[in-house]
Design an enzyme around this catalytic site. Structure first.
Site, PDB file in Angstrom:
ATOM      1  N   ASP A  52      23.414   7.923  20.373  1.00  0.00           N
ATOM      2  CA  ASP A  52      24.577   9.148  20.756  1.00  0.00           C
ATOM      3  C   ASP A  52      24.206  10.084  21.414  1.00  0.00           C
ATOM      4  O   ASP A  52      25.383  11.091  21.809  1.00  0.00           O
ATOM      5  CB  ASP A  52      24.127  10.427  19.059  1.00  0.00           C
ATOM      6  CG  ASP A  52      25.163   8.914  17.852  1.00  0.00           C
ATOM      7  OD1 ASP A  52      25.261   7.683  17.960  1.00  0.00           O
ATOM      8  OD2 ASP A  52      25.582   9.418  17.109  1.00  0.00           O
ATOM      9  N   GLU A 352      22.984   4.938   4.003  1.00  0.00           N
ATOM     10  CA  GLU A 352      23.019   3.141   3.833  1.00  0.00           C
ATOM     11  C   GLU A 352      23.269   1.615   3.634  1.00  0.00           C
ATOM     12  O   GLU A 352      23.415   0.879   4.052  1.00  0.00           O
ATOM     13  CB  GLU A 352      21.884   2.529   5.047  1.00  0.00           C
ATOM     14  CG  GLU A 352      21.885   3.820   6.235  1.00  0.00           C
ATOM     15  CD  GLU A 352      21.644   4.919   6.321  1.00  0.00           C
ATOM     16  OE1 GLU A 352      21.687   5.977   5.360  1.00  0.00           O
ATOM     17  OE2 GLU A 352      21.529   6.054   7.368  1.00  0.00           O
ATOM     18  N   ARG A 400      15.440   5.506   6.457  1.00  0.00           N
ATOM     19  CA  ARG A 400      14.641   5.810   4.849  1.00  0.00           C
ATOM     20  C   ARG A 400      13.252   5.065   3.515  1.00  0.00           C
ATOM     21  O   ARG A 400      12.501   5.962   4.188  1.00  0.00           O
ATOM     22  CB  ARG A 400      15.452   6.874   4.081  1.00  0.00           C
ATOM     23  CG  ARG A 400      15.907   8.010   5.921  1.00  0.00           C
ATOM     24  CD  ARG A 400      16.507   9.434   4.904  1.00  0.00           C
ATOM     25  NE  ARG A 400      17.022  10.591   6.336  1.00  0.00           N
ATOM     26  CZ  ARG A 400      16.506  10.932   7.083  1.00  0.00           C
ATOM     27  NH1 ARG A 400      15.736  10.246   7.335  1.00  0.00           N
ATOM     28  NH2 ARG A 400      16.887  11.200   8.085  1.00  0.00           N
TER      29      ARG A 400
END
Ligand code: DC
Length: 669
Positions: A52, A352, A400
C-alpha cells in the site's frame, strides 16, 4: 520471512530484549498524502514498507511531488496545495484502499486530468458514497467501468462549498477520512461535513484528526456526526514526523512480556516505536493486558513489559474497542487462573476468516476448553500440565492467528507448537518470527538439531541445505569451518602439519568467519570459491585430524544451534558435536557414485580431471577422515543410514523429512 509449509516452535522458556516493530499502515499512507499536500518539505521517519505504501509513493511521484527515499526514511517535497499543470495522468492503485480513497478526494477537489485504476479486486471495492459526496461539492468524476466502483476519471471541478456535505459513515470510515483530508485544500470558507448513519471504526477517524492537527488543520467536531473545516485552513509541513509502530503488532510483544519475561526479576521486553500516547485505537490493549497481570511502563515512544501476576488473571472484557488485538488476549487466556470471556466481538466473524471459529478450534487443539457464541469466546486453560497438547495450528491465511498462537510455545508442558503457513504474517509483519526469535529463548537441549554426516562428496551439503530450507532452520556446513581454518592457517604462513597444531588451534578459536547467505567471509573477504577446491578439501582434512583444532572449533559449532532449529552437516555432527540430536542421518553413497558426481560438478565448471583420479582422492580422504584418532568419520550409534547412490536429491530430502516428521509429536492438522 519464513516461506516454509510449516514452522515448528520449540518450547520457549523466556523473553528479554527490545524489538522495533513495523510502522502502522494507516498512519503511513495518511502521512504521505498530507506531506504531499503541504507547503514545505517533510521528512518521514520509520515508514512502513508494504504494497500500500509503495502504491502511494509511486502515485505521489507521478502527480509531481518530490520523493526521495532512503530505507525507511522518505523526504517529501510538498505541492503546497497546487497540482502542477500536466497532461492526462494514469494512476495505478493496485489493491490499496488507503491510497485510492484519499487520493481520489484530494485530486478531485484540486482538479486536473487523472485516471485512477487498480487490480481487478480494487474494481469490486465500492467508492460510490465518496464519489456522491464529492459530486455534490461540484467535483467532476466519471466512472470508467461499473457505476459505484473504480476505475474513475477526474476532471476540473466547479466547487460549491456553501452547503453541508453529507457522507455515509456506516460503510467505510475511509470515505470520511478522504473528505477530511481533501477539504482543507479548498477551505475558502467554513466547510461542514455531516455524517449519515452511525459512524463505524471511530479510532481510525481519531487517527485522521490527529494527523490533520500535526499538519496544521484544526477540525472542529460535534460528537461523531458533524465536522467543520475552518475557513482559511492551510496545510503546513511539521518538518519531520515519525510513523508510529503498529499498535496491533505490539500486542504480541506486550503479551510476550506478560507471559515470559521478568520471572527472574530483571528481564523485560521493550517495544520501540509506539507508546502509551499512541493515536492508534489498539493501544488500549495495554489496559487489557494490565488487567490480566502484565506490568507495563511507557514513554512517548516505547513500552516496557514484564511479568506481573502469575498465573495471569482471568478477565471478562468487552473487546469492541480493540477487535484485532483482542485475539492476543484469547491466547493469553491459556495462562490464566480461570475462565476468560471476551465479548462484543461479532466483527471477528467477518474478518480475514471467521476468527471466533478459528480461535476456538485452534485453542481446543492445545487442550483448552472453549465455548463460542455469535459475538463472544470463552476460554478455560488446560486443567493440568498433562492436558496441554503439541498442536499443529491451522492459520486460515490470517496473519493474526499465526502471530498470536506463537505465544502458545511457552506452555508449561514444554510441548512444541507447529504454525502452518507461517508466511501469512507478511500481510502486516513479514519478519514477525525473526523478531520473536531475537528476544525469546529456549532451553538449549530443546532446540531441535538434525545431523547429516557422511563421507566427502556424498551430497550431504546439498541435502542438509535443502532440509534446512524446508524446515526454516539454520544450517551449519561444518566442513566449511575446517576449510576456512586451513586457508587462514596457510595465509598466516603456517604449515598444516602436527608441529603447527597449537598455532592453528589458536587461529581456529577466534576464526573471523561469517556466513552471509550463501557467502562465507574470512576477515570480511568472500572466500566461498577459494575454499571449495579439491585442494581446499584436502587441506581441511589435514587440519581436521589435529585434536586441538577440533576442540577449538566446538564452541563455534555449538553457537549455530539457535531458534527455531538447526540442520548440521559434517563428519561428527551426530557423534561428537550434537550427540543429543533427535535425528541423525548417515549417508553411505559408494565411492564410485561419489566420484562420478564430483566429476560431473568439476567438468561443468570447466575443470578437467578423470573419475579414477577423483575416486583415488576421495578414498584417500575417507581413509584419513575415518582413521584419525579423534572424532573419526563413522555413523553415530543411533544414526539412520541413507544410501543415496541411486536417489535423486528430492527423494533423499523427502526421505529425511519423513523421518523427521515421524519424530514429531504433532497430531495431524
Ligand atoms: O564436508 P567437507 O568436504 O567440506 O569437509 C572437508 C574436510 O573437513 C573433510 O575432509 C574432513 C573435515 N571435516 C571434519 O573433520 N569434521 C566435520 N564435521 C566436517 C569436516
Amino acid at each position: 520471512m519464513f516461506s516454509t509449509e510449516f514452522l515448528d516452535l520449540p518450547p520457549l522458556v523466556g523473553a528479554h530484549g527490545s524489538v522495533i516493530l513495523p510502522g502502522s499502515k494507516s498512519i503511513s499512507n495518511r502521512v504521505l498524502l498530507l506531506a504531499a499536500l503541504s507547503q514545505g518539505i517533510t521528512t518521514v521517519h520509520d515508514l512502513l514498507d508494504s504494497d500500500d505504501t509503495r502504491v502511494m509513493l509511486a502515485a505521489l511521484r507521478q502527480i509531481g511531488c518530490g520523493v526521495q527515499q532512503d530505507g525507511s526514511t522518505v523526504v517529501i517535497e510538498g505541492l503546497g496545495g497546487q497540482l502542477p499543470k500536466a497532461a492526462a495522468i494514469q494512476l495505478f492503485m493496485g489493491n490499496a484502499g488507503t491510497a485510492m480513497r484519499p487520493l481520489t478526494a484530494a485530486l478531485a477537489v484540486m482538479g486536473g486530468n487523472y485516471e485512477l485504476s487498480g487490480v481487478p479486486r480494487m474494481h469490486e471495492r465500492p467508492i460510490g458514497d465518496l464519489v456522491d459526496a464529492l459530486r455534490q461539492l461540484g467535483c467532476q468524476i466519471d466512472y470508467l467501468g461499473q457505476d459505484g466502483y473504480p476505475p474513475l476519471r477526474i476532471g476540473q471541478p466547479t466547487l460549491r462549498l456553501d452547503e453541508a456535505i453529507p457522507v455515509r459513515g456506516d460503510v467505510s470510515s475511509q470515505f470520511l477520512t478522504a473528505l477530511l483530508m481533501a477539504l482543507p485544500l479548498v477551505a475558502t470558507r467554513d466547510i461542514v461535513i455531516n455524517v449519515v448513519g452511525e459512524l463505524i471504526s471511530k479510532p481510525y477517524i481519531e487517527i485522521t484528526l490527529n494527523l490533520l492537527a500535526r499538519f496544521g488543520i484544526a477540525v472542529q467536531r460535534e460528537g461523531w456526526a458533524r465536522f467543520t473545516i475552518p475557513k482559511g485552513s492551510r496545510y503546513q509541513s511539521p518538518g519531520s514526523i515519525h510513523i508510529e509502530a503498529d499498535a496491533s503488532s505490539a500486542s504480541y510483544f506486550i503479551a510476550l512480556g506478560a507471559i515470559a519475561s521478568g520471572s527472574s526479576g530483571k528481564d523485560s521486553i521493550k517495544v520501540m516505536g509506539v507508546g502509551a500516547d499512541s493515536i492508534q485505537g489498539d493501544i488500549r490493549f495495554v489496559e487489557a493486558a494490565r488487567q490480566m497481570g502484565a506490568q507495563i511502563t511507557s514513554g512517548p515512544n516505547w513500552l516496557e513489559i514484564s511479568r506481573g501476576s502469575w498465573p495471569l488473571k482471568a478477565i471478562d472484557l468487552d473487546c469492541n474497542h480493540i477487535p484485532d488485538a483482542a485475539m492476543t488476549l484469547a491466547v493469553m487466556a491459556l495462562y490464566a487462573n480461570g475462565t476468560t470471556t471476551l465479548s462484543n466481538i461479532a466483527s471477528w466473524r467477518v474478518k480475514e476468516t471467521d476468527r471466533i471459529a478459528a480461535m476456538a478450534s485452534e485453542l481446543r487443539k492445545l487442550g483448552a476448553t472453549v465455548e463460542e457464541g455469535a459475538d463472544f469466546i470463552r476460554v478455560t486453560p488446560p486443567a493440568t500440565k498433562a492436558d496441554w497438547k503439541a498442536a499443529s495450528i491451522h492459520t486460515y491465511d490470517d496473519h493474526r492467528v499465526a502471530m498470536c498462537f506463537s505465544l502458545a510455545a511457552f506452555n508449561p508442558a514444554q510441548q512444541p507448537v507447529r504454525i502452518l503457513d507461517p508466511k501469512c504474517v507478511a500481510k502486516t509483519f513479514p519478519d514477525y518470527f525473526e523478531v520473536l526469535f531475537s528476544v525469546t529463548h529456549a532451553t538449549t537441549n530443546t532446540i531441535p538439531v538434525l545431523c547429516i554426516d557422511g563421507p566427502t562428496a556424498s551430497g550431504k551439503g546439498t541435502l542438509a541445505a535443502q532440509v534446512a530450507q524446508r524446515l526454516g532452520y539454520h544450517f551449519l556446513d561444518s566442513g566449511a569451518l575446517y576449510r576456512v581454518t586451513a586457508l587462514a592457517a596457510l595465509r598466516a604462513g603456517l604449515s598444516l602439519e602436527p608441529q603447527c597444531e597449537q598455532a592453528i588451534a589458536e587461529l581456529a578459536r577466534q576464526l573471523p568467519v561469517r556466513f552471509v547467505g550463501e557467502q562465507i567471509l574470512l576477515d570480511g573477504q568472500d572466500v566461498s570459491e577459494a575454499i571449495r577446491s579439491e585442494e581446499g578439501g584436502m587441506n581441511a582434512s589435514k587440519v581436521s585430524a589435529l585434536p586441538a583444532v577440533r576442540t577449538a572449533l566446538v564452541a563455534l559449532q555449538h553457537s549455530f544451534c539457535q531458534l527455531p532449529g538447526l540442520v548440521a552437516d559434517g563428519r561428527d555432527m551426530g557423534t561428537v558435536i550434537f550427540p543429543g540430536a533427535p535425528l541423525k542421518v548417515f549417508l553411505t553413497a559408494s565411492a564410485q557414485h561419489r566420484a562420478e558426481r564430483r566429476y560431473k560438478q568439476l567438468i561443468s565448471k570447466g575443470i578437467s580431471t578423470t573419475i579414477d583420479i577423483l575416486r583415488a582422492d576421495l578414498e584417500a580422504r575417507d581413509t584419513r577422515d575415518s582413521s584419525r584418532a579423534v572424532a573419526p568419520l563413522k555413523p553415530a550409534q543411533d544414526a539412520l543410514l541413507l544410501d543415496n547412490s541411486d536417489l535423486s536429491i528430492e527423494k533423499s530430502v523427502t526421505m529425511v523429512l519423513n523421518w523427521w516428521q515421524d519424530k514429531q509429536p504433532f497430531k495431524p492438522a
